[in-house]
Design an enzyme around this catalytic site. Structure first.
Site, PDB file in Angstrom:
ATOM      1  CB  THR A  57      69.086  52.644  11.589  1.00  0.00           C
ATOM      2  OG1 THR A  57      68.147  51.862  12.326  1.00  0.00           O
ATOM      3  CG2 THR A  57      68.944  54.097  11.993  1.00  0.00           C
ATOM      4  CE1 TYR A 145      67.405  43.416  13.132  1.00  0.00           C
ATOM      5  CE2 TYR A 145      68.776  44.233  11.327  1.00  0.00           C
ATOM      6  CZ  TYR A 145      67.687  44.383  12.172  1.00  0.00           C
ATOM      7  OH  TYR A 145      66.887  45.496  12.059  1.00  0.00           O
ATOM      8  CE  LYS A 173      68.016  45.594  15.957  1.00  0.00           C
ATOM      9  NZ  LYS A 173      68.138  46.533  14.820  1.00  0.00           N
ATOM     10  CB  VAL A 214      70.580  46.696  18.590  1.00  0.00           C
ATOM     11  CG1 VAL A 214      70.899  47.425  17.286  1.00  0.00           C
ATOM     12  CG2 VAL A 214      71.705  45.741  18.949  1.00  0.00           C
TER      13      VAL A 214
END
Length: 308
Positions: A57, A145, A173, A214
């Site tokens: 992001t 992740y 995540k 998240v």
């Protein structure tokens, strides 16, 4: 959140809303650090539980090594000890990921985010070796992740078994969108705390024991995301949680339709946070898309408020 033990050792527990912060850009395309400070302060004021720098992001893939390190250093200075700071180490080369991990340790990050190397397509054992190499360099708590949609491979049972050799691997995540992986982690790897990384599955993650989320949308509507977390995890009121989740689904659906980063950035603009133009190869939303997103956010805010 961060808690202090009787020995004053800071321990990071992955609980709550963790925001992967956007990166504002100036008119000339450079990083706007003054605006970046405003983004960080807005998240602290909104009472999110942690901030991630160097996530997708934040457009880490479009930034130089120098820029990524400068963002992390600036974030550490602005945040201080008010919130946990998690630093992304994503890179195709293991050597680069190690460099980011060492830098995270130098600036006293509270944890690092470890991804699979994109494009390389390593096996699960090779990918685990990558993670453990990064771990050795940082010696910090690790949030894995798993995002096969961007990385080209998924983290599976062999990978989780290997990386579990390190006590630093404490959370993940999980962004595969595959409920099978959610069930695998919940049932076979309780040592790795679940964090929702697939927004429209947040309710299911919380039902399976996830303690954190998240979520990029918390850049611009953090209170609504915190409300869902508190309903499901703190209050354990899933009836209330379903109402909040139903109210938020139109936003989830819009973000799933493409132009994810651009939508997050425009959401921040609507919230009074100037972010500038997204970096190439991405392009900003057009006027029709902006109008659609603005209407969706207005409805979400109103409907979540009614559900509380």
């Amino acid at each position: 959140m961060v808690v202090n033990s009787p020995l004053e050792v800071i321990v990071l527990t992955f609980e709550g809303i963790y925001t992967p912060a956007i990166t504002p850009y100036a008119a000339d395309g450079s990083i706007d650090f003054a605006r970046f400070s405003e983004v960080l302060e807005s998240l602290i004021e909104a009472r999110v539980h942690g901030i991630i720098i160097g996530g997708s992001t934040g457009e880490y893939y479009a930034q130089s090594q120098e820029e990524r390190k400068a963002l992390v250093e600036h974030a550490r200075q602005v945040i201080g000890t008010r919130l946990p700071l998690i630093v992304g180490t994503g890179a195709t080369r293991t050597e680069d990921a190690v460099d980011y991990a060492k830098h995270a340790r130098e600036i006293k990050a509270d944890a690092i985010l470890v991804t699979s190397p994109p494009y390389a397509l390593p096996t699960e054992l090779e990918n685990a070796h990558h993670a453990l190499t990064v771990d050795k360099a940082a010696q910090l708590p690790i949030m894995l992740y798993n995002y096969p949609g961007r990385m080209g491979i998924t983290m599976g049972e062999t990978y989780f078994r290997e990386v579990s050799r390190s006590p630093n691997v404490v959370a993940i995540k999980e962004s595969s969108g595959d409920f099978n992986n959610l069930h695998l982690l919940a049932c076979k790897f309780p040592n790795i705390a679940l964090s929702c990384g697939w927004d429209d599955q947040a309710l299911e993650f919380f039902a399976w024991g996830a303690q954190s989320w998240v979520c990029a949308g918390s850049n611009f509507i953090p209170r609504e995301h915190v409300a869902l977390y508190e309903a499901c995890v703190v209050e354990k009121d899933f009836a209330k949680g379903r109402k909040i989740m139903a109210a938020m689904m139109p936003l989830m659906n819009f973000l799933d339709g493409g132009k994810f980063v651009q939508s997050i950035r425009y959401g921040c603009e609507l919230n009074g946070l100037t972010s500038g133009t997204v970096r190439a190869p991405l392009q900003d939303l057009n006027e029709e898309e902006k109008a659609q997103l603005k209407a969706v956010i207005t409805d979400v805010k109103r409907n979540v408020a009614a559900a509380l």
